[in-house]
Scaffold this motif. Structure first.
Motif, mmCIF file in Angstrom:
data_model
loop_
_atom_site.group_PDB
_atom_site.id
_atom_site.type_symbol
_atom_site.label_atom_id
_atom_site.label_comp_id
_atom_site.label_asym_id
_atom_site.label_seq_id
_atom_site.Cartn_x
_atom_site.Cartn_y
_atom_site.Cartn_z
ATOM 1 N N ASP A 170 -0.744 9.188 -7.168
ATOM 2 C CA ASP A 170 -1.964 8.871 -7.917
ATOM 3 C C ASP A 170 -2.348 7.426 -7.690
ATOM 4 O O ASP A 170 -2.715 6.702 -8.613
ATOM 5 C CB ASP A 170 -1.779 9.169 -9.405
ATOM 6 N N GLY A 171 -2.251 6.983 -6.446
ATOM 7 C CA GLY A 171 -2.620 5.630 -6.075
ATOM 8 C C GLY A 171 -1.456 4.856 -5.498
ATOM 9 O O GLY A 171 -0.346 5.377 -5.360
ATOM 10 N N ALA A 172 -1.714 3.606 -5.148
ATOM 11 C CA ALA A 172 -0.676 2.732 -4.603
ATOM 12 C C ALA A 172 -0.058 1.915 -5.722
ATOM 13 O O ALA A 172 -0.753 1.417 -6.601
ATOM 14 C CB ALA A 172 -1.277 1.803 -3.548
ATOM 15 N N SER B 148 0.817 -1.217 0.000
ATOM 16 C CA SER B 148 0.000 0.000 0.000
ATOM 17 C C SER B 148 0.848 1.263 0.000
ATOM 18 O O SER B 148 0.540 2.221 0.701
ATOM 19 C CB SER B 148 -0.958 0.007 1.203
ATOM 20 N N MET B 149 1.909 1.263 -0.785
ATOM 21 C CA MET B 149 2.787 2.434 -0.839
ATOM 22 C C MET B 149 2.268 3.414 -1.887
ATOM 23 O O MET B 149 2.204 3.103 -3.070
ATOM 24 C CB MET B 149 4.220 2.021 -1.161
ATOM 25 N N SER B 150 1.897 4.604 -1.434
ATOM 26 C CA SER B 150 1.417 5.623 -2.368
ATOM 27 C C SER B 150 2.592 6.158 -3.182
ATOM 28 O O SER B 150 3.710 6.286 -2.699
ATOM 29 C CB SER B 150 0.725 6.760 -1.614
ATOM 30 N N MET B 151 2.308 6.474 -4.439
ATOM 31 C CA MET B 151 3.360 6.862 -5.378
ATOM 32 C C MET B 151 3.561 8.380 -5.365
ATOM 33 O O MET B 151 3.264 9.079 -6.332
ATOM 34 C CB MET B 151 2.998 6.352 -6.774
ATOM 35 N N SER B 152 4.081 8.878 -4.261
ATOM 36 C CA SER B 152 4.305 10.310 -4.123
ATOM 37 C C SER B 152 5.502 10.751 -4.954
ATOM 38 O O SER B 152 6.353 9.947 -5.347
ATOM 39 C CB SER B 152 4.545 10.667 -2.652
ATOM 40 N N ALA B 153 5.590 12.054 -5.193
ATOM 41 C CA ALA B 153 6.705 12.600 -5.970
ATOM 42 C C ALA B 153 8.030 12.332 -5.269
ATOM 43 O O ALA B 153 9.043 12.015 -5.918
ATOM 44 C CB ALA B 153 6.495 14.108 -6.171
ATOM 45 N N GLU B 154 8.057 12.438 -3.954
ATOM 46 C CA GLU B 154 9.283 12.202 -3.191
ATOM 47 C C GLU B 154 9.763 10.761 -3.356
ATOM 48 O O GLU B 154 10.959 10.501 -3.547
ATOM 49 C CB GLU B 154 9.050 12.506 -1.711
ATOM 50 N N ARG B 155 8.844 9.814 -3.294
ATOM 51 C CA ARG B 155 9.222 8.398 -3.423
ATOM 52 C C ARG B 155 9.647 8.067 -4.853
ATOM 53 O O ARG B 155 10.523 7.224 -5.060
ATOM 54 C CB ARG B 155 8.057 7.513 -2.996
ATOM 55 N N ARG B 156 9.038 8.718 -5.823
ATOM 56 C CA ARG B 156 9.406 8.455 -7.221
ATOM 57 C C ARG B 156 10.856 8.859 -7.510
ATOM 58 O O ARG B 156 11.448 8.385 -8.477
ATOM 59 C CB ARG B 156 8.463 9.195 -8.166
#
Length: 268
Positions: A225-227, A103-111
């Motif tokens: 924009d989602g997990a 359930s990891m959201s695809m945030s800009a920081e994580r990308r």
């Protein structure tokens, strides 16, 4: 100088053939071993209904079922491992496992750190309060005199740091601790993933204390924009396999069957 007789040449040729055969067998064995090496998938195990340990200490949940379905569809041998949330991405990059389906959201920081698959579900964030709460709204001004709770190393924590910096905030290690903190009055309001907290609100006695407050919060910078499935940026072949498998299970009844097991509505 030593000369080779016909017999010596025959022996040398025979030995060379044996050596080449052994090398070929060794290469095939190494190739098979590489192919059979399991894909290690990390989940937190403390985020029901997406991933959790049941009464027999077995991993269950939406993420777990999706992970197994993806491995079957991609014909991958997989091993699911439990990993604490705060070190999920660092340990992925350190090669301790190969993917995160948790359930990891695809945030800009994580990308900026990992590669993500296509979205496999979507969920907004939402505030939750105890029933009967006199909290009027959910703006930073509304919450300036109350205690806010979030879970460590989450998109919700980052969002609160940005937009609720002046609000007294308690950071809990895991979601169950966050929910307990709201129920027992350690905090007055929490910000959490809506689908994750839905199970606690709807299906547990402890969760009957509380309810959603305010509108859903969607912010692609913080919540993405989602997990998605997180992988090392270099693992493009594995990423392609997961995306193809995801498309396959969503086109069949597999995904919707898993969805219906945990939610009475679609979370695509």
């Amino acid at each position: 100088m030593r000369k080779f007789t016909t017999g010596n040449r025959a022996k040398i040729l025979a030995l060379s053939c044996v050596a080449l055969a052994l090398m070929a067998m060794s290469g095939r064995a190494a190739s098979v071993a590489a192919e059979e090496k399991p894909v290690r998938i990390a989940v937190e195990g403390a985020f029901p209904p997406f991933n959790y340990l049941d009464s027999k200490n077995n991993l269950q949940g939406f993420d777990v079922d999706v992970a197994r379905a993806l491995c079957d569809a991609a014909e991958l041998t997989c091993e699911i491992v439990i990993q604490e949330w705060p070190t999920m991405i660092p340990n992925l990059l350190a090669n301790r496992y190969d993917a995160i389906i948790s359930s990891m959201s695809m945030s800009a920081e994580r990308r900026e750190k990992v590669a993500f698959s296509n979205k496999y579900y979507d969920s907004p964030s939402v505030f939750i309060v105890r029933k009967g709460s006199d909290i009027a709204g959910t703006s930073a001004d509304d919450l300036k005199t109350v205690r806010l709770g979030v879970t460590a190393e989450t998109s919700q924590e980052n969002y609160v740091k940005k937009f609720y910096g002046d609000v007294s905030t308690t950071v809990f290690r895991a979601s169950p601790d966050l929910y307990k903190g709201l129920a027992d009055g350690s905090v007055d309001i929490i910000l959490e993933d809506k689908l994750a907290v839905y199970d606690w609100l709807a299906n547990t006695k402890a969760g009957s204390c509380c309810e959603f407050k305010g509108a859903d919060i969607k912010n692609t910078e913080y919540f993405g924009d989602g997990a998605g499935i997180a992988l090392r940026p270099s693992d493009q072949e594995l990423l392609a396999k997961f995306n193809a498998a995801l498309e396959k299970i969503q086109a069949s009844e597999t995904y919707d069957t898993i969805n219906a097991k945990y939610f009475p509505f679609s979370i695509r």
